[in-house]
Design an enzyme around this catalytic site. Structure first.
Site, mmCIF file in Angstrom:
data_model
loop_
_atom_site.group_PDB
_atom_site.id
_atom_site.type_symbol
_atom_site.label_atom_id
_atom_site.label_comp_id
_atom_site.label_asym_id
_atom_site.label_seq_id
_atom_site.Cartn_x
_atom_site.Cartn_y
_atom_site.Cartn_z
ATOM 1 N N THR A 142 -63.026 51.444 9.195
ATOM 2 C CA THR A 142 -61.710 50.808 9.172
ATOM 3 C C THR A 142 -61.297 50.316 7.778
ATOM 4 O OG1 THR A 142 -62.768 48.708 9.762
ATOM 5 C CG2 THR A 142 -61.927 50.058 11.578
ATOM 6 N N GLU A 143 -62.015 50.705 6.750
ATOM 7 C CA GLU A 143 -61.790 50.152 5.411
ATOM 8 C C GLU A 143 -60.348 50.295 4.930
ATOM 9 O OE1 GLU A 143 -66.235 51.043 5.509
ATOM 10 O OE2 GLU A 143 -64.398 51.902 6.325
#
Length: 259
Positions: free
Chosen positions: A135-136
């Site tokens: 999810t960066e």
């Protein structure tokens, strides 16, 4: 070494490394990364360890980077952030190139850096309720280090899907993508992983496992002809190893070999 953020235990030639910050969903910080590096090093040099199981305490496998840790990174200089990034890089290299087989036992969500840990393991099993993803990009960050390994593991197309969208996927989808080996019911995953580990301990030569893993991880590091030359050399060297001689003798004599 005494650990504060992880648990380390060895039983029946299996080392269990447990992320142990359940109140923080086993989120990663600098101290935990350092302890993981120490634990994997300890397992590598322990002749009584043949297989490693990596798991998390509590409801999550690992939620990625700790929020307080992320806040601190904003105050670091570029040199400090580079040094910190290299610590994580070295942990990833350590797991990926480890002499022992590493199995992920995923009993909760594995997100961002947590999913990165799963990516690095040789074998990975998860419960049906687990969600996985990188999810960066959703917080303006990048999955820089894990991208190198994920492309190798599941291919460029699927890696682009997961890394660019930052979406979480089900364990079933992760298995379909090749990120997991299998989805196992929650009430039997511990038993299943223990059985896989035991089968590796008793059913395969430690030297053969180490050399085979080295061959697999080295495939992308060199041109095809060089990889084949290395494979041929490893083949010849393994034939001279005591494990191979014992194994072939037992096979020819129709004897069960217990490693």
């Amino acid at each position: 070494m005494a650990f504060e953020h992880i648990l380390y235990d060895v039983k029946d030639r299996v080392a269990s490394i447990t992320l142990h910050r359940p109140e923080k969903r086993n989120a990663l910080n600098g101290a935990m990364v350092a302890e993981l590096r120490a634990a994997f090093k300890q397992a590598e040099t322990d002749p009584d360890v043949k297989v490693i199981i990596l798991k998390g305490a509590g409801e999550a496998f690992c939620a990625g980077a700790d929020l307080e840790y992320l806040q601190q990174l904003q105050l670091n200089t570029r040199e400090e952030n580079l040094a910190d990034s290299k610590e994580l890089m070295q942990l990833m290299q350590q797991i990926y190139y480890h002499d022992k087989i590493v199995i992920a036992q995923v009993e909760g969500h594995a997100v961002a850096g947590g999913c990165g840990l799963v990516t690095l393991c040789d074998l990975s099993y998860a419960v049906p309720a687990a969600k996985l993803g990188y999810t960066e990009v959703k917080i303006g960050f990048i999955p820089a280090l894990v991208a190198v390994f994920l492309v190798r593991k599941i291919g460029e197309g699927r890696a682009r899907d997961l890394l660019l969208t930052g979406r979480l996927i089900t364990a079933e989808k992760a298995a379909d993508y090749g990120l997991l080996n299998e989805v196992i019911p929650a009430d039997s995953i511990a038993e299943h992983v223990a059985r896989v580990a035991n089968d590796l301990c008793t059913g395969a030569s430690a030297n053969s496992l180490k050399v085979t893993k080295k061959l697999i991880t080295g495939v992308f590091d060199q041109p095809l002809d060089n990889a084949l030359e290395q494979a041929a050399r490893s083949n010849a060297e393994t034939r001279e190893h005591t494990d191979c001689q014992r194994g072939i003798k037992a096979f020819l004599n129709k004897e069960k070999m217990v490693w």
